[in-house]
Design a protein around this motif. Structure first.
Motif, PDB file in Angstrom:
ATOM      1  N   CYS A 216       0.816  -1.214   0.000  1.00 54.52           N
ATOM      2  CA  CYS A 216       0.000   0.000   0.000  1.00 54.52           C
ATOM      3  C   CYS A 216       0.850   1.264   0.000  1.00 54.52           C
ATOM      4  O   CYS A 216       0.311   2.373   0.077  1.00 54.52           O
ATOM      5  N   HIS A 219       0.073   3.825  -2.603  1.00 54.84           N
ATOM      6  CA  HIS A 219      -1.293   4.361  -2.555  1.00 54.84           C
ATOM      7  C   HIS A 219      -2.080   3.981  -3.820  1.00 54.84           C
ATOM      8  O   HIS A 219      -2.487   4.848  -4.602  1.00 54.84           O
ATOM      9  N   CYS A 221      -5.089   2.635  -4.112  1.00 55.76           N
ATOM     10  CA  CYS A 221      -6.539   2.753  -4.033  1.00 55.76           C
ATOM     11  C   CYS A 221      -6.981   4.175  -4.391  1.00 55.76           C
ATOM     12  O   CYS A 221      -6.393   5.161  -3.948  1.00 55.76           O
ATOM     13  N   ALA A 225     -10.298   5.454  -0.909  1.00 52.24           N
ATOM     14  CA  ALA A 225     -10.529   4.162  -0.255  1.00 52.24           C
ATOM     15  C   ALA A 225      -9.338   3.800   0.635  1.00 52.24           C
ATOM     16  O   ALA A 225      -8.210   4.222   0.396  1.00 52.24           O
ATOM     17  N   ARG A 226      -9.603   3.010   1.653  1.00 54.16           N
ATOM     18  CA  ARG A 226      -8.561   2.559   2.572  1.00 54.16           C
ATOM     19  C   ARG A 226      -7.928   1.296   2.020  1.00 54.16           C
ATOM     20  O   ARG A 226      -8.619   0.367   1.597  1.00 54.16           O
ATOM     21  N   CYS A 227      -6.601   1.254   2.043  1.00 58.97           N
ATOM     22  CA  CYS A 227      -5.846   0.129   1.497  1.00 58.97           C
ATOM     23  C   CYS A 227      -5.465  -0.820   2.619  1.00 58.97           C
ATOM     24  O   CYS A 227      -5.016  -0.391   3.686  1.00 58.97           O
ATOM     25  N   ASP A 235      -5.799  -5.075  -0.814  1.00 63.05           N
ATOM     26  CA  ASP A 235      -7.246  -4.946  -0.975  1.00 63.05           C
ATOM     27  C   ASP A 235      -7.635  -3.503  -0.730  1.00 63.05           C
ATOM     28  O   ASP A 235      -7.078  -2.833   0.157  1.00 63.05           O
ATOM     29  N   CYS A 236      -8.599  -3.032  -1.507  1.00 62.92           N
ATOM     30  CA  CYS A 236      -9.120  -1.682  -1.338  1.00 62.92           C
ATOM     31  C   CYS A 236     -10.537  -1.750  -0.779  1.00 62.92           C
ATOM     32  O   CYS A 236     -11.400  -2.422  -1.360  1.00 62.92           O
ATOM     33  N   CYS A 238     -13.528  -0.102  -0.728  1.00 64.24           N
ATOM     34  CA  CYS A 238     -14.101   0.980  -1.516  1.00 64.24           C
ATOM     35  C   CYS A 238     -15.292   1.612  -0.803  1.00 64.24           C
ATOM     36  O   CYS A 238     -16.058   0.936  -0.109  1.00 64.24           O
ATOM     37  N   THR A 246      -8.984  -1.366  -7.589  1.00 62.27           N
ATOM     38  CA  THR A 246      -8.512  -0.117  -6.984  1.00 62.27           C
ATOM     39  C   THR A 246      -9.634   0.907  -6.859  1.00 62.27           C
ATOM     40  O   THR A 246      -9.361   2.110  -6.793  1.00 62.27           O
ATOM     41  N   CYS A 247     -10.893   0.439  -6.836  1.00 63.57           N
ATOM     42  CA  CYS A 247     -12.059   1.318  -6.728  1.00 63.57           C
ATOM     43  C   CYS A 247     -12.149   2.281  -7.916  1.00 63.57           C
ATOM     44  O   CYS A 247     -12.586   3.433  -7.771  1.00 63.57           O
TER      45      CYS A 247
END
Length: 383
Positions: A216, A219, A221, A225-227, A235-236, A238, A246-247
């Motif tokens: 992550c 960055h 995502c 969104a939080r990674c 994983d993102c 979303c 990646t949303c």
């Protein structure tokens, strides 16, 4: 004497300027101080120049390390009789005064304080101190830089002093530094000489491959969104309305007018790209659907298996309640009264006057009452 003249001129200048001093003492100093190698101080003492020493600066300083020599000028080492060498530390009569050769060796003087020894058979070395022992007979048996030791040839057998990382009688075995499995997370250990190295799999780093690389860190995502970092993956999480790895995809908002009566399933999920036209293959106009979003839409409602399980458990519960009610009515018809505060077995119960007001008949209307329990007006209620 130029240096002495400078010192005298300095003394005269100090006296003119009023510096405390006594000319008489300075004159006394100049009579015994070697002004060629020093000068007189205002207090009457003699100060020596570098390379000279003594109370009156009369001695030169010898070269450091000079043992049996003297000097005429500073930093010289002139050897005394019978001594030679740069530091006058070599005896010219060493072969006659004390023979340095051991084990019967013959000393031969080479001049300038140097000598050599003629060793007898079986001995060698500068002073014939070594014997042709097991190490020499074996011809350097120690491998991988090991040192052969036989007590200068006098030991019955030789031993090898091995370098770090090798063992064995002849230092022929390389120690397996990977034996303790120092590498983690499935890394491959490569043995070396007194060291090892780890070939880390993708996603790990460090000497022992114990550091999980942060996927992550770049960055990846989008949409804020939080990674969530994983092993060589991420994983993102979303926000609502977005999907994709990646949303990057925008999920369309369903129209209530067009979705009434339409079951929610995998086929009802449509994905609209975030920006630009929809990429499609030649000959097809279908939109690309994210598998993650299909699974998420399926988890939003009840599945078919969950609905079937709910119906089955509801039917079983209803059947159990119905069976309980039927068994209770059947027991009342047979005259069996469950224990309670107002009902007791018929043969042993004679209600008192004050207890009759809590009698309630559970018999159907129209059945004759027992002769032992005459009804009272207003006290019997038919169910």
């Amino acid at each position: 004497m130029p240096r002495g003249c400078r010192c005298l001129r300095l003394m005269c200048l100090l006296c003119i300027l009023g510096t405390p001093g006594q000319p008489a003492r300075a004159d006394d100093c100049s009579t015994h101080c070697d002004l060629a190698h020093g000068c007189c101080m205002p207090d009457g003492s003699c100060r020596c120049d570098p390379g000279w020493e003594g109370l009156h600066c009369e001695r030169c300083v010898r070269m450091p390390g000079c043992q049996h020599g003297t000097c005429h000028q500073p930093w010289q080492c002139i050897c005394h009789s019978g001594w030679a060498g740069k530091f006058c530390d070599k005896d010219e009569h060493i072969c006659t005064s004390q023979s340095p050769c051991q084990n019967g060796g013959q000393c031969v003087y080479d001049g300038g304080g140097e000598y050599h020894c003629v060793c007898p058979p079986g001995f060698h070395g500068r002073e014939c101190e070594r014997k042709a022992g097991p190490c020499e007979q074996a011809g350097s048996p120690c491998r991988n830089g090991g040192q052969c030791q036989d007590d200068q040839g006098f030991a019955p057998n030789f031993t090898c002093r091995c370098l770090a990382g090798f063992v064995g009688a002849h230092c022929e075995v390389n120690v397996d530094d990977c034996l303790m499995r120092p590498c983690a997370n499935g890394a491959t250990c490569v043995d070396g000489i007194n060291r090892f190295s780890c070939l880390c799999p993708e996603g790990f780093a460090g000497r022992f491959c114990t550091i999980n690389l942060d996927d992550c860190a770049s960055h990846p995502c989008q949409r804020g969104a939080r990674c969530r970092d994983r092993v060589h993956d991420f994983d993102c999480l979303c926000p609502s309305g977005y999907g994709g790895k990646t949303c990057e995809l925008v999920l369309p908002v369903p129209d209530p007018a067009t979705t009434v009566g339409t079951p929610i399933g995998p086929t009802s999920a449509a994905v609209v790209p975030a920006t630009g036209p929809v990429p499609h293959s030649a000959g097809t106009g279908l939109l690309r659907i994210s598998v993650k979003e299909v699974v998420r839409r399926q988890e939003a409602g009840l599945g078919e298996s969950s609905l079937v399980a709910l119906v089955v458990f509801g039917a079983l519960t209803a059947a159990l309640v119905l069976a309980t009610v039927l068994l209770t009515l059947r027991a009342w018809r047979r005259g069996i009264c469950p224990p309670g505060p107002c009902c007791y077995p018929l043969p042993h119960y004679t209600p008192a006057r004050q207890d009759q007001e809590c009698q309630v008949s559970m018999l159907p209307a129209g059945l004759p009452l027992s002769p032992d329990l005459p009804p009272e007006p207003g006290k019997t209620t038919a169910l």
